[in-house]
Design an enzyme around this catalytic site. Structure first.
Site, PDB file in Angstrom:
ATOM      1  CB  CYS A  46      -0.935   0.080   1.097  1.00 22.55           C
ATOM      2  SG  CYS A  46      -0.381  -0.212   2.781  1.00 22.55           S
TER       3      CYS A  46
ATOM      4  CG  HIS B 137      -5.516  -0.653   2.006  1.00 23.62           C
ATOM      5  ND1 HIS B 137      -5.292   0.667   2.210  1.00 23.62           N
ATOM      6  CD2 HIS B 137      -4.427  -1.302   2.531  1.00 23.62           C
ATOM      7  CE1 HIS B 137      -4.243   0.734   2.944  1.00 23.62           C
ATOM      8  NE2 HIS B 137      -3.446  -0.398   3.461  1.00 23.62           N
TER       9      HIS B 137
ATOM     10  CG  ASP C 114      -8.249   2.404   1.242  1.00 24.28           C
ATOM     11  OD1 ASP C 114      -7.040   2.117   1.300  1.00 24.28           O
ATOM     12  OD2 ASP C 114      -9.110   2.175   1.769  1.00 24.28           O
TER      13      ASP C 114
END
Length: 403
Positions: free
Chosen positions: A82, A281, A279
């Site tokens: 990430c 993820h 994000d």
């Protein structure tokens, strides 16, 4: 996996229209109002304009099903990539600003601009793509970066510096391999490393980097500045929060790499005391983008879900990015930074100086001395992947979930 990520980052989606506060995203301000008027929509200053801007930012996430990285068995970066993905997003925005300008918005119809597709293709998941996760891991080997490992903001900044230099040094005049069209300046403190003191933007160092980048042909070139910081121990010292917030108002802003401990995000804006972020993820299949296919589906590279994170909850290890198109832009950044320093009560995020003897980067093989942000952690603080011997343990189809 979903529950773990929600425990770390939370599930909060930002309702940016519920407040009258200003919305800042990468140097641009939008007026927020629960009752947006038609004049706000027409003028491009309201929430709708903000959402169009936000969804035009390039979003890069976990991918699965790409060719194995180097000699590893890793065909996905789930649970460890990430921070790399966050850094790819920041550099992708710099390329968008450089080639298409800050006012560019993703078109609603194809064919897309050639420059836009070419930018996306640079971040494809294979060794043939200049800024792929494969090539970043190879470039970061001097900092202990390997497939399946995590790295902190300082190491990822140095990795980009190394990759950009390697691509430029090995590129032949007629070679198609892309190079970063800007100098890279990793701003450090008195001693190189993430704990080397308050970083100093040195005008003379910037000028030398521009000259080196152009091989002495130009006195100034476009520049990507990366400023790694450690602003506390377990959490950010409260005195830095107003300063962090103000960096999003700089016209040169590329946002912040950071997040909560164990989960890196790409923070692109701010409203009140909450960072607005993309994000990385979410797990998506690896896809191949051909440079000349202007009709390709690029929906997996954009996100319309705005999430927020209180600034006082972010990990103190982070990195701020800036893009300066020319010398005037750089001088304006220095002016903004100096004004911000005057508000810091003696504790600036970074400072500006005309001249400082630059220290030589230290290439470290022991990655444990860098503060890691990017891996998932168990409740007792241990790395989530400590129990796995290789990345191929994540290759089962049942493991892939939307985070």
């Amino acid at each position: 996996m979903r529950r773990l990520q929600e425990r770390i980052l939370g599930t909060s989606r930002a309702d940016v229209s519920s407040s009258n506060s200003e919305l800042w995203i990468l140097g641009v301000c939008y007026k927020s109002s629960p009752e947006e008027s038609q004049s706000d929509v027409n003028s491009g200053s309201g929430v709708s304009a903000f959402l169009q801007d936000f969804s035009s930012r390039i979003w890069i996430t976990y991918r699965r099903g790409f060719d194995a990285i180097g000699n590893s068995k890793c065909t996905s970066d789930v649970n460890w990539g990430c921070m790399i993905r966050s850094s790819q997003m920041l550099v992708a925005q710099a390329l968008l600003f450089h080639h298409l300008g800050r006012t560019w918005r993703k078109p609603s119809q194809t064919p897309y601009e050639k420059e836009y597709i070419q930018i996306l293709s640079l971040f494809g998941d294979s060794e043939s793509r200049a800024f792929s996760i494969h090539n970043l891991i190879q470039a970061g080997s001097a900092y202990g970066l390997t497939a399946g490992s995590w790295l902190g903001p300082y190491a990822v900044c140095r990795t980009w510096e190394t990759l950009a230099r390697a691509n430029r040094d090995h590129a032949e005049p007629n070679e198609r391999k892309e190079t970063l069209p800007m100098a890279v300046y990793v701003v450090s403190g008195d001693e190189d490393g993430e704990r080397g003191g308050a970083p100093v933007i040195c005008v003379d160092v910037a000028a030398r980097l521009c000259s080196d980048f152009s091989k002495g042909q130009l006195t100034w070139t476009p520049m990507l500045l990366l400023v790694p910081l450690v602003l506390g121990l377990e959490k950010v010292n409260p005195r830095y929060i107003p300063l962090l917030r103000e960096t999003f108002t700089f016209p040169q802003s590329l946002g912040i790499l950071g997040g909560k401990p164990g989960a890196s995000t790409y923070m692109v804006g701010v409203q009140d005391d909450k960072a607005l972020y993309l994000d990385p993820h979410e797990v998506q299949p690896a896809i191949e983008l051909k440079r000349d296919n202007l009709e390709v589906d690029t929906s997996s590279y954009h996100c319309s879900n705005v999430r927020n994170l209180p600034l006082d909850q972010i990990d103190p290890s982070l990195a701020i990015g800036f893009y300066c198109r020319d010398k005037d832009d750089f001088e304006d950044l220095c002016s903004c930074a100096s004004e911000l320093g005057e508000k810091s009560n003696g504790a600036p995020l970074f400072t500006v100086s005309q001249c400082r003897q630059p220290t030589r980067p230290v290439h470290r093989s022991d990655s444990s001395i860098d503060r890691f942000v990017g891996g998932a952690c168990n409740e007792d603080g241990r790395d989530e992947l400590d129990n796995f011997s290789d990345c191929d343990l994540h290759n089962g189809e049942d493991d892939w979930q939307i985070l």
